[in-house]
Design a protein around this motif. Structure first.
Motif, PDB file in Angstrom:
ATOM      1  N   LEU A  45       0.878  -1.258   0.053  1.00  0.00           N
ATOM      2  CA  LEU A  45      -0.029  -0.012   0.017  1.00  0.00           C
ATOM      3  C   LEU A  45       0.944   1.255   0.056  1.00  0.00           C
ATOM      4  O   LEU A  45       0.528   2.098  -0.901  1.00  0.00           O
ATOM      5  N   ALA A  46       1.903   1.267   0.663  1.00  0.00           N
ATOM      6  CA  ALA A  46       2.711   2.478   0.618  1.00  0.00           C
ATOM      7  C   ALA A  46       3.456   2.609  -0.656  1.00  0.00           C
ATOM      8  O   ALA A  46       3.752   3.706  -1.086  1.00  0.00           O
ATOM      9  N   SER A  47       3.814   1.561  -1.421  1.00  0.00           N
ATOM     10  CA  SER A  47       4.415   1.695  -2.766  1.00  0.00           C
ATOM     11  C   SER A  47       3.299   2.269  -3.707  1.00  0.00           C
ATOM     12  O   SER A  47       3.849   2.944  -4.390  1.00  0.00           O
ATOM     13  N   PHE A  48       2.131   2.187  -3.325  1.00  0.00           N
ATOM     14  CA  PHE A  48       1.179   2.812  -4.245  1.00  0.00           C
ATOM     15  C   PHE A  48       0.785   4.213  -3.716  1.00  0.00           C
ATOM     16  O   PHE A  48       0.112   4.920  -4.404  1.00  0.00           O
ATOM     17  N   GLY A  49       1.544   4.679  -2.507  1.00  0.00           N
ATOM     18  CA  GLY A  49       1.408   6.040  -2.278  1.00  0.00           C
ATOM     19  C   GLY A  49       0.402   6.168  -1.005  1.00  0.00           C
ATOM     20  O   GLY A  49       0.460   7.546  -0.545  1.00  0.00           O
TER      21      GLY A  49
ATOM     22  N   ASP B  43      17.373  -6.401   2.936  1.00  0.00           N
ATOM     23  CA  ASP B  43      17.760  -6.292   1.648  1.00  0.00           C
ATOM     24  C   ASP B  43      16.680  -7.229   0.773  1.00  0.00           C
ATOM     25  O   ASP B  43      16.632  -7.222  -0.353  1.00  0.00           O
ATOM     26  N   GLU B  44      15.901  -8.177   1.520  1.00  0.00           N
ATOM     27  CA  GLU B  44      15.013  -8.964   0.850  1.00  0.00           C
ATOM     28  C   GLU B  44      13.891  -8.428   0.028  1.00  0.00           C
ATOM     29  O   GLU B  44      13.474  -8.993  -0.699  1.00  0.00           O
ATOM     30  N   ILE B  45      13.748  -7.159   0.490  1.00  0.00           N
ATOM     31  CA  ILE B  45      12.572  -6.474   0.055  1.00  0.00           C
ATOM     32  C   ILE B  45      12.919  -5.847  -1.213  1.00  0.00           C
ATOM     33  O   ILE B  45      11.894  -5.052  -2.079  1.00  0.00           O
ATOM     34  N   ALA B  46      14.363  -5.695  -1.778  1.00  0.00           N
ATOM     35  CA  ALA B  46      14.799  -4.751  -2.686  1.00  0.00           C
ATOM     36  C   ALA B  46      14.044  -5.026  -3.883  1.00  0.00           C
ATOM     37  O   ALA B  46      13.915  -6.191  -4.453  1.00  0.00           O
ATOM     38  N   GLY B  47      13.443  -4.176  -4.699  1.00  0.00           N
ATOM     39  CA  GLY B  47      12.656  -4.474  -6.052  1.00  0.00           C
ATOM     40  C   GLY B  47      11.329  -4.934  -5.782  1.00  0.00           C
ATOM     41  O   GLY B  47      10.584  -5.009  -6.871  1.00  0.00           O
ATOM     42  N   LYS B  48      10.950  -5.312  -4.523  1.00  0.00           N
ATOM     43  CA  LYS B  48       9.417  -5.950  -4.386  1.00  0.00           C
ATOM     44  C   LYS B  48       8.482  -4.915  -4.222  1.00  0.00           C
ATOM     45  O   LYS B  48       7.241  -5.198  -4.640  1.00  0.00           O
ATOM     46  N   TYR B  49       8.936  -3.928  -3.920  1.00  0.00           N
ATOM     47  CA  TYR B  49       7.788  -2.806  -3.468  1.00  0.00           C
ATOM     48  C   TYR B  49       8.105  -1.509  -4.245  1.00  0.00           C
ATOM     49  O   TYR B  49       8.421  -0.676  -3.535  1.00  0.00           O
ATOM     50  N   PRO B  50       8.003  -1.613  -5.702  1.00  0.00           N
ATOM     51  CA  PRO B  50       8.716  -0.240  -6.468  1.00  0.00           C
ATOM     52  C   PRO B  50       7.470   0.633  -6.338  1.00  0.00           C
ATOM     53  O   PRO B  50       6.461   0.513  -6.157  1.00  0.00           O
TER      54      PRO B  50
ATOM     55  N   ARG C 232       5.112   3.193  -7.475  1.00  0.00           N
ATOM     56  CA  ARG C 232       3.998   2.923  -8.546  1.00  0.00           C
ATOM     57  C   ARG C 232       3.697   4.459  -9.046  1.00  0.00           C
ATOM     58  O   ARG C 232       3.505   4.399 -10.343  1.00  0.00           O
ATOM     59  N   ASP C 233       3.959   5.519  -8.374  1.00  0.00           N
ATOM     60  CA  ASP C 233       3.743   6.704  -9.103  1.00  0.00           C
ATOM     61  C   ASP C 233       4.742   7.721  -8.787  1.00  0.00           C
ATOM     62  O   ASP C 233       4.908   8.240  -7.475  1.00  0.00           O
ATOM     63  N   PRO C 234       5.665   7.795  -9.589  1.00  0.00           N
ATOM     64  CA  PRO C 234       7.038   8.603  -9.196  1.00  0.00           C
ATOM     65  C   PRO C 234       6.719  10.146  -8.666  1.00  0.00           C
ATOM     66  O   PRO C 234       7.268  10.759  -7.624  1.00  0.00           O
ATOM     67  N   ALA C 235       5.537  10.608  -9.372  1.00  0.00           N
ATOM     68  CA  ALA C 235       5.297  12.070  -8.762  1.00  0.00           C
ATOM     69  C   ALA C 235       4.722  12.131  -7.541  1.00  0.00           C
ATOM     70  O   ALA C 235       4.894  12.893  -6.622  1.00  0.00           O
ATOM     71  N   LEU C 236       4.044  10.970  -6.936  1.00  0.00           N
ATOM     72  CA  LEU C 236       3.376  10.947  -5.652  1.00  0.00           C
ATOM     73  C   LEU C 236       4.406  10.346  -4.300  1.00  0.00           C
ATOM     74  O   LEU C 236       4.678  10.722  -3.217  1.00  0.00           O
ATOM     75  N   GLY C 237       5.150   9.209  -5.122  1.00  0.00           N
ATOM     76  CA  GLY C 237       6.472   8.563  -4.141  1.00  0.00           C
ATOM     77  C   GLY C 237       5.713   7.703  -3.337  1.00  0.00           C
ATOM     78  O   GLY C 237       4.388   7.447  -3.356  1.00  0.00           O
ATOM     79  N   LYS C 238       6.440   7.059  -2.714  1.00  0.00           N
ATOM     80  CA  LYS C 238       5.949   5.988  -1.476  1.00  0.00           C
ATOM     81  C   LYS C 238       5.334   6.759  -0.236  1.00  0.00           C
ATOM     82  O   LYS C 238       5.686   7.802   0.177  1.00  0.00           O
ATOM     83  N   GLY C 239       4.375   6.177   0.410  1.00  0.00           N
ATOM     84  CA  GLY C 239       3.871   6.636   1.431  1.00  0.00           C
ATOM     85  C   GLY C 239       4.714   6.368   2.744  1.00  0.00           C
ATOM     86  O   GLY C 239       5.595   5.407   2.823  1.00  0.00           O
TER      87      GLY C 239
END
Length: 283
Positions: free
Chosen positions: A96-100, A123-130, A132-139
């Motif tokens: 959910l945070a990856s979606f903003g 390091d296990e989560i690297a690349g798993k939660y990219p 989704r919206d660069p303009a909004l970024g992660k929450g």
């Protein structure tokens, strides 16, 4: 408590026996014991359910965007707030945070939260939660210890994130982990926590089990969600076999089911039997 409960009958029976004879008030210590031991976590699927990923990607028509509408924006809040009760290892919170969304994972088990905090920092989560919206970024992400039915977690989650202020709540295997006697309290609390325009997403599982098989996971055909969320806080009638008795009644706290479908993708354990329901307050 959280992700999917995918186990053969032997493991399912082992889980049932672990809780057998324990009162609802003793559930916390029983879940914590499993997380602390760490060698028997049959509900953990290693990642978020694909159905939730698809909802966040494809069903904005139902759930809206993760960003507050410009007309409602304030200096203090840009993102919508999401709550995952029974967050387990935290997969859904990170998604959910990856979606903003600003996302909070809530669990009664300190041992579970230790596991999910380590996972979120690994390091296990690297690349798993990219993003989704660069303009909004992660929450923001928070993992909070507390009882869903009480306010003992409110201050840590931020006081204004508590009752009536959650824009999105996600339930997957949380209700199935609760003894049926707690269902009226579950539905009442969901109605209380959800913002006026908020959305509750339930990934309904397990829908295929007869109630007589016990739990956890406890049997949850779609009618259980419909009857309890139509009358939050009320005791709902069940028949002698443990099936909910259907009624058209509602109450003032009622949530309205605005969509119901079987997802194209889900964890293997729920393929062909999982349902998604989306709820909001009656206007």
């Amino acid at each position: 408590m959280a992700e999917a409960l995918d186990q053969p009958s032997e493991a399912r029976e082992r889980l049932r026996q672990h809780f057998l004879g324990h009162e609802p008030s003793e559930q916390t210590s029983q879940w914590d014991a499993l997380w602390k031991a760490g060698d028997f976590l049959p509900w953990d699927r290693g990642g978020p359910n694909p159905a939730l990923i698809d909802i966040l990607n494809d069903r904005r028509d139902l759930i809206g965007d993760p960003e507050i509408d410009a007309a409602q924006d304030s200096d203090s809040q840009k993102r919508k707030r999401a709550l995952v009760p029974g967050c387990g290892k935290g997969y859904d919170v990170l998604l959910l945070a990856s979606f903003g969304y600003d996302a909070v994972g809530l669990d009664v088990s300190e041992s579970a939260l230790e596991v999910c905090r380590k996972y979120a920092a690994s390091d296990e989560i690297a690349g798993k939660y990219p993003v989704r919206d660069p303009a909004l970024g992660k929450g923001d992400v928070k993992f909070v210890l507390g009882d869903f039915f009480k306010d003992n977690w409110v201050d840590e989650a931020n006081e204004d994130w508590a009752v009536g202020n959650w824009d999105l709540i996600y339930d997957y295997t949380f209700l199935s982990a609760l003894p049926p006697s707690l269902r009226p309290a579950w539905s009442g609390r969901m109605s209380d926590l959800l913002a006026a325009n908020g959305i509750l997403i339930c990934l309904e599982f397990p829908t295929y089990k007869p109630p007589s098989t016990g739990g956890p996971p406890w049997a949850l055909p779609p009618t259980v969600y419909l009857q309890h969320l139509s009358r939050p806080g009320e005791k709902i009638e069940y028949d002698e076999e443990g099936y909910v008795v259907e009624s058209d009644k509602t109450n003032q706290m009622a949530l309205k089911r605005i969509a119901h479908w079987q997802p194209e993708r889900t964890h293997d354990v729920g393929k062909g039997t999982d349902w998604v329901s989306v709820w909001k307050h009656q206007q």
